[in-house]
Structure formats: structure tokens, C-alpha cells
Design an enzyme around this catalytic site. Sequence first.
Site, short mmCIF file in Angstrom:
data_model
loop_
_atom_site.label_atom_id
_atom_site.label_comp_id
_atom_site.label_asym_id
_atom_site.label_seq_id
_atom_site.Cartn_x
_atom_site.Cartn_y
_atom_site.Cartn_z
N CYS A 115 6.34 -3.10 -4.92
CA CYS A 115 5.16 -2.92 -5.79
C CYS A 115 4.22 -4.12 -5.76
O CYS A 115 3.04 -4.00 -6.05
CB CYS A 115 5.60 -2.68 -7.23
SG CYS A 115 6.70 -1.29 -7.37
N HIS A 262 -0.83 -3.28 -11.29
CA HIS A 262 -0.07 -2.30 -10.51
C HIS A 262 0.24 -1.13 -11.43
O HIS A 262 0.67 -1.32 -12.57
CB HIS A 262 1.22 -2.94 -9.99
CG HIS A 262 2.24 -1.93 -9.58
ND1 HIS A 262 1.96 -0.90 -8.72
CD2 HIS A 262 3.55 -1.75 -9.95
CE1 HIS A 262 3.03 -0.15 -8.56
NE2 HIS A 262 4.01 -0.64 -9.30
N ASN A 292 2.76 6.42 -9.68
CA ASN A 292 2.99 5.06 -9.18
C ASN A 292 3.08 5.13 -7.66
O ASN A 292 4.05 5.68 -7.12
CB ASN A 292 4.29 4.54 -9.81
CG ASN A 292 4.69 3.15 -9.33
OD1 ASN A 292 4.23 2.68 -8.30
ND2 ASN A 292 5.59 2.51 -10.07
#
Length: 335
Positions: A115, A262, A292
Amino acid sequence: MYNSKIIGLGKYVPENIVTNADLEKKIDTSDAWIQERTGVKERRHVVKGDGNTTATMAYKASKIALERAQIKPEELDLILMATLSPDYYFPGSGVLVQTLLGIAECPAMDIRMQCSGFVYAVATADQFIKTGMYKNVLVIGAEQQSGGLDMTTRGRNISVIFGDGAGAVVMTRAENNSVGVLSSHLHSDGEHAKELSLIGPNTNRWVHEIMAENDPEDISYYPYMNGQFVFKHAITRFAEVIQEGLDATGWKKEEIGILIPHQANLRIAQMVQRKFQLSDAQVFNNIERYGNTTAASIPIALTEAWEEGKIVSGTKVVLAAFGSGFTWGAIMIQW
Ligand code: UT7
């Protein structure tokens, strides 16, 4: 020493929209649960045969970024490809994007920081540009995660969150040191590596061993996440690293033009927003539409924020990420 700056941005997401209602048909979950706990309403999943892979989506996003930057692929000195879902176990997907762009010989490097991958990649590009070694760098975050998710009730805490897509930016040497990337802040802590991981197959347990065992309980080849544990660490680390960036640049939190966190979970972004008392206009979220997308989430969001006119000359931009590793980081950009 030169500053680096972003001069072109692009994104690509697959056309296939998977809504929470679509997931309800396969998994014991509900639109209400997913929205309340994560903020996600829908995400994009590639469909077999639609031509989308991590590399091809990255290529499509890169083409847009290059066109907007008015840089020809041949003018690139370096390609940095952040992904946890490369097309192949090896080689990485950076070289595949390079070939799709029709160029050869410039280095194409994969960055495996999950991530935080895009933040690590921007920081790496910045260093190469700072020293004068390279001038034009293509920085990509791209993921095709949907095919590897456990789309049964067993995997529901993960499979409802993640999506596919790609974002890319072109970075180049800034004319002066008052604009561009002012500071970057990177951290890792391997102590909790397994809390968000995909550990099988691995070098101690190859595919043939997993197949020979034929254990129906073995789910080591699906991603695993200790959700609440990751959530707590994420909030702490996001706040720490954003504060580190503010301290390094001397910016006050009220001066932040846009924070692009993020897109891990809308609740995490909201808690970070509250911690710094930022207005809604200061924080950009699009997790409700894409879920995501791991390394792709920041470049997709950055591109959309720029397309919507939320980033213009003079805007103070903060990118911040946290994820598997654990890894986390922030980039402070004076646009
Ligand atoms: O991007 C990298 C970083 N990632 C993150 O930052 C993600 C961090 N973690 C999270 O976002 C959250 O922990 C999740 C969204 C993954 C999970 O939310 P949670 O509120 O922490 O739920 P939980 O895992 O503690 O589970 C609570 C309950 C459980 O049921 P019981 O045991 O209380 O009966 C789960 O089985 O919710 C259940 N559950 C679900 N129910 C319906 C878990 N997933 C689902 C689901 N639908 N999709």
C-alpha cells in the site's frame, strides 16, 4: 541538487463495476456492513478476457500521464512500477510496461512496498532526479488483485475492500527548488509482516508442495489481514508520518491544500482528518467508487483530484500511506 515535480497524471480502471449488492450474491455480507465499516460502495474488477492485467492497466494510465506531460516514451530515463500483484512471479511488471510503451533499455524497476508502494516510488524517483542522474521518470502504481481474492464468506473481511486499477505520474526536474517534492518520509517495521500478508506459495513451500498436501483448510495462498490490528497501527502511523512531513516543511496543518491518504478504509481517512482538524475540502477520498486499490490508490486519487481542479499551481499536497510490511510514508509536494 534539483527538486523533482509531477508534470503529468493519468489513471485507468477496468470498466466492470462490482457493487456491494453483487457481492451479497456470493458472500454472506451486506451493503450496510461494507459501507459502515469501510465506506466502499463499489469497486472495479477485471474480467477474464477483457485484456486488463496489472501491466496493461499501468500502460493505459501511463499513456495518459505521458500525453499530459508532453513527454514521449523515448524521453523516459527510468520507470518505477509499484505493485503487489505483478503479472508474473518474475520478472516484474515494470519491464512489461516498458515494452508496451515501445521503448527499450531505460531501467524499469518494480517496487514491492504494497500500500505504500507509490509513496516509496515517488521518493525513489525524487532521489534519482535530485542527484541529476535522471531527468524524466515514470512512476506507476497498479494492481490486479481481484483474481487472487477469496470470494467466499471465509475471505469477506478482505474481498469486499480490494479493487483493481492503475495510476501513473511523470516526474521531471523542477526549474527551481521552491516547487515540487519538498520532503519524503519513509518507514518500515517488519515485526508485523504476517498481519497483512500473502505467504503461500513461498520459497520454503512451493506450489507443488501445496498441491501435494491438497489441504482444503489451507488458505495460505489468499491474502490474510488481521483487520483491527492493522486498523489501529494505520491510524497511529498515518498521523505520525503526516506530522513528520509538516515538521520538515514547516507547513501548518491549515495550509494543507489537499491530503491524499492511501484509500485503505474511509474510517481511517476520517480519523486522520479529525486528528489534524482538516476540512472536508482538504482531504480527498474516492474509496467509495474503487475500494482499496493498494499501490494504485494514491495515483488514482491524485489524478482525480487534479482533474477536478483541486490541485493547481501553489497547492500544498500531502500524500500519505500505510500498509503491509508494515510500511508507511508521506510525500510533501509544493505544486
Ligand atoms: O490497505 C492496507 C491497510 N489496510 C487497512 O488499513 C485495513 C484495516 N482494517 C479494516 O479496514 C477493518 O478492520 C476491516 C474493514 C477489514 C474489518 O472491519 P472490522 O470492523 O475491524 O471488523 P472485524 O474484522 O473485527 O469483524 C467484525 C465482525 C466479525 O463477526 P463476529 O466475529 O463479530 O461475528 C466478522 O466476521 O464482522 C464480520 N465481518 C463481516 N461481516 C459482514 C467481517 N467482514 C465482514 C463482511 N461482511 N464483509
